[in-house]
Write an enzyme that holds these catalytic residues in place. Sequence first.
Site, mmCIF file in Angstrom:
data_model
loop_
_atom_site.group_PDB
_atom_site.id
_atom_site.type_symbol
_atom_site.label_atom_id
_atom_site.label_comp_id
_atom_site.label_asym_id
_atom_site.label_seq_id
_atom_site.Cartn_x
_atom_site.Cartn_y
_atom_site.Cartn_z
ATOM 1 N N THR A 37 0.825 -1.212 0.000
ATOM 2 C CA THR A 37 0.000 0.000 0.000
ATOM 3 C C THR A 37 0.863 1.268 0.000
ATOM 4 O O THR A 37 0.573 2.186 -0.770
ATOM 5 C CB THR A 37 -0.983 -0.019 1.181
ATOM 6 O OG1 THR A 37 -1.808 -1.186 1.069
ATOM 7 C CG2 THR A 37 -1.856 1.221 1.193
ATOM 8 N N LEU A 43 3.060 5.885 -5.907
ATOM 9 C CA LEU A 43 2.767 5.966 -7.336
ATOM 10 C C LEU A 43 1.661 6.979 -7.631
ATOM 11 O O LEU A 43 1.740 7.727 -8.600
ATOM 12 C CB LEU A 43 2.373 4.590 -7.876
ATOM 13 C CG LEU A 43 3.474 3.540 -7.873
ATOM 14 C CD1 LEU A 43 2.904 2.173 -8.203
ATOM 15 C CD2 LEU A 43 4.585 3.916 -8.836
ATOM 16 N N GLU A 45 0.954 9.649 -5.853
ATOM 17 C CA GLU A 45 1.539 10.983 -5.696
ATOM 18 C C GLU A 45 2.407 11.342 -6.897
ATOM 19 O O GLU A 45 2.355 12.471 -7.391
ATOM 20 C CB GLU A 45 2.358 11.060 -4.407
ATOM 21 C CG GLU A 45 1.500 11.133 -3.173
ATOM 22 C CD GLU A 45 2.192 11.878 -2.054
ATOM 23 O OE1 GLU A 45 2.239 13.132 -2.116
ATOM 24 O OE2 GLU A 45 2.693 11.216 -1.134
ATOM 25 N N HIS A 71 -6.985 0.540 -1.127
ATOM 26 C CA HIS A 71 -6.223 -0.501 -1.812
ATOM 27 C C HIS A 71 -7.199 -1.657 -1.976
ATOM 28 O O HIS A 71 -7.575 -2.312 -1.008
ATOM 29 C CB HIS A 71 -5.001 -0.888 -0.983
ATOM 30 C CG HIS A 71 -3.975 -1.616 -1.765
ATOM 31 N ND1 HIS A 71 -2.688 -1.743 -1.326
ATOM 32 C CD2 HIS A 71 -4.018 -2.259 -2.957
ATOM 33 C CE1 HIS A 71 -1.975 -2.438 -2.213
ATOM 34 N NE2 HIS A 71 -2.779 -2.766 -3.201
#
Length: 135
Positions: A37, A43, A45, A71
């Site tokens: 997570t 990723l 951001e 997630h």
Amino acid sequence: MSFEAVRPGLRGEVRLLVAEEHTAQHLGSGGVQVLATPQMVLLMERAGVAAIDHLLPEGYLTVGGHLDVQHLAPTPVGFEVKATAELVEVDGRRLHFRVEVHDGVEVVGSGTHQRFIVELERFAERVADKAGRRG
């Protein structure tokens, strides 16, 4: 400062081939060999940065301010994931994104992300001031 180039509809994308160092087991966020997570959040951001930062005047960049994500599904090592961020609202220097991560089979993460446009010099001054007050 005006940021005319920053408007809703802009999109950023980043990709990652999931390797052992991206897993929950490796990062300590769980005991399984799937995309962690914290890595998924990174990723998301990075996709927001990819959407905006190249359009800003010299001396400006964005910083993360808020994430609200889920997630949804595991992604095994060896899969390529694609994170996307779409700018949905601009409120002064506050930017609101819709973010998603897909692993080629299904959506594995989704949510919202806020970033803020900052002037790097002023931001660095605030950080230095705070560091100087540490007791």
